[in-house]
Design a protein around this motif. Structure first.
Motif, PDB file in Angstrom:
ATOM      1  N   GLU A 183       0.841  -1.198   0.000  1.00 45.54           N
ATOM      2  CA  GLU A 183       0.000   0.000   0.000  1.00 45.54           C
ATOM      3  C   GLU A 183       0.877   1.249   0.000  1.00 45.54           C
ATOM      4  O   GLU A 183       1.951   1.264   0.599  1.00 45.54           O
ATOM      5  CB  GLU A 183      -0.897   0.014   1.234  1.00 45.54           C
ATOM      6  CG  GLU A 183      -1.793   1.246   1.310  1.00 45.54           C
ATOM      7  CD  GLU A 183      -2.667   1.264   2.555  1.00 45.54           C
ATOM      8  OE1 GLU A 183      -3.823   1.689   2.451  1.00 45.54           O
ATOM      9  OE2 GLU A 183      -2.186   0.846   3.630  1.00 45.54           O
ATOM     10  N   LEU A 215       0.649   5.108   1.236  1.00 48.77           N
ATOM     11  CA  LEU A 215      -0.069   6.139   1.975  1.00 48.77           C
ATOM     12  C   LEU A 215       0.600   7.479   1.685  1.00 48.77           C
ATOM     13  O   LEU A 215       1.802   7.647   1.936  1.00 48.77           O
ATOM     14  CB  LEU A 215      -0.037   5.865   3.479  1.00 48.77           C
ATOM     15  CG  LEU A 215      -0.669   6.959   4.356  1.00 48.77           C
ATOM     16  CD1 LEU A 215      -2.176   7.044   4.108  1.00 48.77           C
ATOM     17  CD2 LEU A 215      -0.388   6.712   5.838  1.00 48.77           C
ATOM     18  N   ASP A 271      -2.739   5.015  -2.527  1.00 50.52           N
ATOM     19  CA  ASP A 271      -4.020   4.328  -2.318  1.00 50.52           C
ATOM     20  C   ASP A 271      -4.882   5.135  -1.363  1.00 50.52           C
ATOM     21  O   ASP A 271      -6.081   5.298  -1.567  1.00 50.52           O
ATOM     22  CB  ASP A 271      -3.776   2.936  -1.733  1.00 50.52           C
ATOM     23  CG  ASP A 271      -2.936   2.069  -2.646  1.00 50.52           C
ATOM     24  OD1 ASP A 271      -3.404   1.774  -3.753  1.00 50.52           O
ATOM     25  OD2 ASP A 271      -1.814   1.713  -2.254  1.00 50.52           O
ATOM     26  N   ARG A 272      -4.232   5.632  -0.295  1.00 49.95           N
ATOM     27  CA  ARG A 272      -4.916   6.466   0.680  1.00 49.95           C
ATOM     28  C   ARG A 272      -4.098   7.736   0.897  1.00 49.95           C
ATOM     29  O   ARG A 272      -2.897   7.752   0.662  1.00 49.95           O
ATOM     30  CB  ARG A 272      -5.096   5.734   2.010  1.00 49.95           C
ATOM     31  CG  ARG A 272      -6.073   4.566   1.946  1.00 49.95           C
ATOM     32  CD  ARG A 272      -6.325   3.955   3.313  1.00 49.95           C
ATOM     33  NE  ARG A 272      -5.113   3.387   3.883  1.00 49.95           N
ATOM     34  CZ  ARG A 272      -4.519   3.808   4.990  1.00 49.95           C
ATOM     35  NH1 ARG A 272      -5.000   4.850   5.654  1.00 49.95           N
ATOM     36  NH2 ARG A 272      -3.425   3.222   5.439  1.00 49.95           N
ATOM     37  N   SER A 310      -8.346  11.678   6.563  1.00 60.51           N
ATOM     38  CA  SER A 310      -7.717  10.557   5.871  1.00 60.51           C
ATOM     39  C   SER A 310      -8.802   9.754   5.169  1.00 60.51           C
ATOM     40  O   SER A 310      -9.973   9.753   5.569  1.00 60.51           O
ATOM     41  CB  SER A 310      -6.937   9.661   6.836  1.00 60.51           C
ATOM     42  OG  SER A 310      -7.800   9.045   7.767  1.00 60.51           O
ATOM     43  N   GLY A 311      -8.397   9.082   4.096  1.00 64.10           N
ATOM     44  CA  GLY A 311      -9.338   8.278   3.344  1.00 64.10           C
ATOM     45  C   GLY A 311      -8.702   7.835   2.049  1.00 64.10           C
ATOM     46  O   GLY A 311      -7.507   8.050   1.820  1.00 64.10           O
ATOM     47  N   THR A 312      -9.482   7.200   1.197  1.00 59.98           N
ATOM     48  CA  THR A 312      -8.942   6.820  -0.104  1.00 59.98           C
ATOM     49  C   THR A 312      -8.551   8.086  -0.863  1.00 59.98           C
ATOM     50  O   THR A 312      -9.106   9.165  -0.631  1.00 59.98           O
ATOM     51  CB  THR A 312      -9.961   6.034  -0.921  1.00 59.98           C
ATOM     52  OG1 THR A 312     -11.058   6.888  -1.267  1.00 59.98           O
ATOM     53  CG2 THR A 312     -10.475   4.813  -0.147  1.00 59.98           C
ATOM     54  N   ASP A 351     -11.586   9.688  -2.469  1.00 59.89           N
ATOM     55  CA  ASP A 351     -12.508  10.377  -1.564  1.00 59.89           C
ATOM     56  C   ASP A 351     -11.926  11.700  -1.074  1.00 59.89           C
ATOM     57  O   ASP A 351     -12.632  12.715  -1.006  1.00 59.89           O
ATOM     58  CB  ASP A 351     -12.830   9.485  -0.367  1.00 59.89           C
ATOM     59  CG  ASP A 351     -13.827   8.389  -0.708  1.00 59.89           C
ATOM     60  OD1 ASP A 351     -14.448   8.469  -1.789  1.00 59.89           O
ATOM     61  OD2 ASP A 351     -13.983   7.458   0.105  1.00 59.89           O
TER      62      ASP A 351
END
Length: 284
Positions: free
Chosen positions: A46, A48, A227-228, A240-242, A245
């Protein structure tokens, strides 16, 4: 995207988990808060994106994860190991294992100007006890991974272009086969062609299961890679979020300001144009 959790199985253990992190600078009455109550995770495979203005605490967070700053409160877990209370000896042992690596904005800060690229790449392996023959094999494999020619091994950083230096810095971070790579503004000093090269390499690392913490002040830099997204403002995690979003439905006023500050399109309202420009960067 990070690997999806399989129904019936426990979710993947985060490579990095930060919980309720407080960091203060200074002593006694002059102590001032730099981070307050920050919590975040990064899973295997992932990316971030950690976004915030200069002075928001981004680099302090990275230094805390690396054991260079001692938290005032909270916990940090790396690859399942609680590290926030580690002493110097435990951190030295952890660093020799190469689980976490750091890539600076300016590669000249992480590459010794007097060492050849080959010696810079070999150093963390030899310190970790890797035999020289195996180290040589791993060095050539990681060079191919970042698309650097082997004839650059004998050069010092000052003899490389900016893009080559940054790829050499990424190679040095990857040669220990880390679980987590922290990248502090890795493309901000590069031209557009070299930015694309580095961002393509980061996508390939994510696909290979490496966890990435991509630190930047520029939302556009991480829009197509993360990804986020986590937004840090004045030492606190405000949103925080995708990636989709956060960019298309920002909730916090500071996040909306970041989105509205993106390059605009002539003839359209600034906030709408900025959002459209960022949305265009998102993966399909």
């Amino acid at each position: 995207m990070p690997p999806a959790d399989v129904p019936g199985r426990a979710p993947a253990v985060p490579v990095l988990a930060v919980t309720g992190l407080d960091v203060h600078h200074g002593r006694r009455r002059r102590r001032r808060p730099v981070l307050h109550g920050v919590s975040l995770t990064v899973a295997p495979g992932e990316t971030l994106g950690l976004i915030g203005e200069t002075g928001s605490g981004k680099t302090t967070l990275a230094r805390a994860v690396l054991g260079l700053v001692r938290p005032s409160a909270g916990s940090i877990t790396l690859a399942g190991e609680e590290v926030s209370t580690h002493g110097a000896r435990q951190w030295r042992a952890l660093r020799r294992r190469g689980i976490v690596q750091y890539v600076f904005q300016d590669p000249l800060r992480s590459l010794d100007p007097d060492l050849t690229v080959e010696r810079s790449l070999a150093e963390p392996l030899l310190v970790g006890g890797v035999p020289r023959a195996e180290a040589a094999t791993r060095i050539r494999a990681v060079l191919a991974r970042v698309r650097l020619e082997e004839d650059l091994l004998g050069r010092v950083p000052g003899e490389l272009s900016g893009g080559q230096r940054q790829r050499a810095a990424v190679a040095r971070a990857l040669v220990t086969e880390p679980r987590l790579v922290i990248l502090d503004e890795p493309v901000s000093a590069l031209d557009s062609a070299h930015r694309v090269q580095i961002l393509r390499i980061l996508k390939e690392l994510r696909a290979a299961g490496v966890a990435l913490l991509f630190i930047s002040h520029d939302l556009g830099s991480v829009a197509g890679s993360a990804d986020r997204i986590a937004v840090l403002h004045r030492g606190e995690l405000v949103e925080s979020g995708t990636a989709r979003d956060v960019i298309t439905r920002p909730r916090h006023p500071y996040t909306r300001l970041l989105v509205g500050s993106a390059p605009t399109l002539r003839g359209a309202p600034a906030d709408r144009a900025a959002r459209d420009a960022l949305r265009a960067l998102l993966p399909a």
